[in-house]
Structures are given as structure tokens and as C-alpha cells.
Design an enzyme around this catalytic site. Sequence first.
Site, PDB file in Angstrom:
ATOM      1  N   ILE A 183     -23.408  -0.379   0.257  1.00  0.00           N
ATOM      2  CA  ILE A 183     -24.709  -0.980  -0.007  1.00  0.00           C
ATOM      3  C   ILE A 183     -25.315  -1.440   1.312  1.00  0.00           C
ATOM      4  CG2 ILE A 183     -25.915  -2.853  -1.200  1.00  0.00           C
ATOM      5  CD1 ILE A 183     -23.553  -2.897  -3.213  1.00  0.00           C
ATOM      6  N   SER A 184     -26.543  -1.037   1.615  1.00  0.00           N
ATOM      7  CA  SER A 184     -27.285  -1.486   2.783  1.00  0.00           C
ATOM      8  C   SER A 184     -26.538  -1.128   4.074  1.00  0.00           C
ATOM      9  CB  SER A 184     -27.561  -2.985   2.664  1.00  0.00           C
ATOM     10  OG  SER A 184     -28.530  -3.407   3.580  1.00  0.00           O
TER      11      SER A 184
END
Length: 457
Positions: A183-184
Site C-alpha cells: 500500500i502506498s
Amino acid sequence: MSATGSSNTVRRPSRSGLAVLFGALVPLLATLLLGAPGASARAEPTTSGAAVRTAAPAAAPAVAPAAALTEVTGFGTNPSNLQMYLYVPDSVTANPAVVVAVHYCTGSGPAMYSGTEYASLADRYGFIVVYPSVTRASKCFDVSSPQALRRGGGSDPVGIKSMVDWVTRTYSADTSRIFATGISSGAMMTNVLLGDYPDVFAAGAAFSGVPFGCFATTDGSEWNSACSGGTVIRTPQEWGNLVRTAYPGYTGPRPRMQVWHGTEDDVLRYPNFGEEIKQWTNVLGVSQTPAATDSPQSGWTRTRYGATGDRAPVEAISLQGVGHNLYAYGMAARVLTFFGLDSSDPGPGPQPGACKVTVTTNAWSTGLTGSVTITNTGTARIEGWKLAFTLPSGQTITNGWGATYAPASGAVTATNATYNGTIAPNASVGIGYQANHGGNSGPPTAFTLNGTACAVS
């Protein structure tokens, strides 16, 4: 939030404490580089594991306690001082698959464990989860330095590769089923891992990320404002070359990629989504024109490239009106479907470790015949296969043998017949077709076997 103490101390990561921390961090996203997932994303895993810090002897690493989030030390070369957290379910399978789940900036391995449902899904399907954890002040992964953007160059990717090697040795993990998701900042690292180590990872899933090499800097900075702002635009070939340069001379199969992005992402702007698609379709040698487009959920647009099924070479999910913190409960299950680790997909069996295709065509004024030989160059038997390829523009298949073909033009998938669905290691299967053409009588391109890109000879 890391477990500390002696090897005999057992501490459970506080999920309630993590939830409070997440709630405090979300408003600070604009100033904290890349943020944690929103509060709605924090599905409570059904596991009851505690965190244990265990020192692993170099000669014979200790097996981690089952159903417990465990910190493993001494796992191998680790130039950037990452921490390794491991989750092994009670019902771990023989020769298990491995999922590397990579956290966001400000996060940690234990936070990724508590904030996603990969551990509970591991309980259901028997795979192992590795949670790398950053110790530098930013809690962001290095996806910028020259060292990080080449195979064996140093920094975080080398440490994560050492974690995978440790798990492979300790649990006899299936080396053809190693996957990465993040994520990210973890999504950026997923792109980097697949670029640096295409021979290690079978597929990846990146939530709110950027293409491999987009965040590159040479001044020691972790942040690239042009990339985050979505202003780094390159051709597919240029993006693909960045990936290929990470491991010069590599000619083997490349990992498949699934990318997710919200149209209102104000941290890593939405144009990065299209650039990721350009990069990985080029790397995998498939058309940028989707083979399939659908909406699996309201507000979602899913496009698949190179094939139409759940294990297409590239899959992209755009979330209308959603910002940077798009990860939510249920998405991990869709990741497992793309990886082929769930039991809901009635399609082909294990993906080959490698495959080779030999294709010849014999043309006349308006028609042609094509002969294709599929060779399983991996070590595992294939039970049921789908060969995806792209026909040149203007060609339409009129009949075929050895397989069923659909659709008749464009991105075609050939599905095995009842008598040739099994391909043993080093064995081959021959199929063929007849087609009309409008002047371009060239051979098909972009072959993938059960989602794995094939060498062409």
C-alpha cells in the site's frame, strides 16, 4: 509498535492502539509523505497470534510459532536494517506459497498485519505472510536510490529478498509461488521488487503506487515531487526499459502485475495509474488495449490486458472518486484471486515456472495457417492450460485444432482440449489455427501460459 524483549518474551501487537494511531495519522497525510490506510480499511484479522522476537541461528534458523506474528532476526543480508515479521498459519500447506505484504509510510510490519486481512486469509488457504518493517525515521521504503533500483544493489530490496530466501529455506516454500503486495510506499516497493527480482516473484499487487523508477532520485532524497504529482510521463518502451535495466541480460518470464488507484488521489496523483499500466504491459509484451473491461463493484472500472481471465498478465482497477487511502476490507481476497492462491477459481492448475512457444505461419493472398508449439520449461506439471496471445490487426481465426479459441481476433485465448490438458516438465503440446488476414500475415505475439509470459523462439 514493534515487539521487543528477549527471545522468551511474548507480546501481542495492540490492535486497539494501532487503530488510535491510524486515526491520528490520517489527517496528517499531506505532510507525512505517504499515508496509512483509512480507518475503514482496518479489518480485524481472525487470528489470535502474538508477537514473538526470536533470534534465528545462522546455521539452522528456528521455525516460527504457528498462528503467531513473529519477529525473525538474523535472516540474512540486510543493508538497510529492516525488521522481518512472519505469520505462519496452523494449517500451513506443504511447500507453501509466500506473500510479502509491504506497509505504507508511517507504518510497520505489525501495523500491516493488523490493518489487512492477509493473516486470516493465510489461515484459510495455508500460505505464509512476510511483513517487512522499516526502521528509518520516515518509516518509508527506499524506492528512490540507485541502490534500490537495481538487482542486488543494496538497500531495502536486498533485505526483503533475504527474508524470502529465509522462508524458502525454512519452510521449503514453493519458489514458483512468491508474491508481493503493498500500500502506498509499499505499492512502490512492490513495483521495485518485481523489477529487481523478476526471477523471484510470480506476481504483484500495488495499491496507490507509482511505476518502477518513477521516484528515482540521486541526491539522497526519499521524495520525488514530479512523480508524486503525476507529471512524470514516459512512453511504454521507456518505462519498460527502466525495469529491464534493473536486471541486465535477464530473458526469463516476468511477473504479472495488478494495480489499484483512486481517481482523486492527492498524494500520488492519478496519472501514475496509467503510467504503471504502460510500464507493465510493455514489460510483459501485451497490448495496451484492454482484452476485457468490466465493473466488479459500483464505481470500479477493471481492465485486463493480454488475457481476459482472473490471471491476466496485467490487471488494473480504477476507483472513481476515491482518494489515496483506497485499501478496504475484501480487496485482499481479490488480490489472492489474481495471484491464484484462493480456491474460487476453477481455471487452470499451477502456473508453470517458465514456458516457451514456437510459432510458424504459412500465408497466401487472404489467409494463413498458424502452428504453435507450447513447451513447459518449468519443473511442475501443468494440469489444464490457457494460452493467451495477440493476433496482428486484421487477422480473424476461422477454425482451429488442439484447442478452443476465443475471441476470434485481437487478444485471443486458446484453451486446452480434453486430451492435451496435461503438460509435463520439458514436454510440449502442438496446436494450430486457420485465419483470414487483411494484408498483415505476421505471427501472433505476447504469449502467456496460465498468466505466465512465455519466451518465443
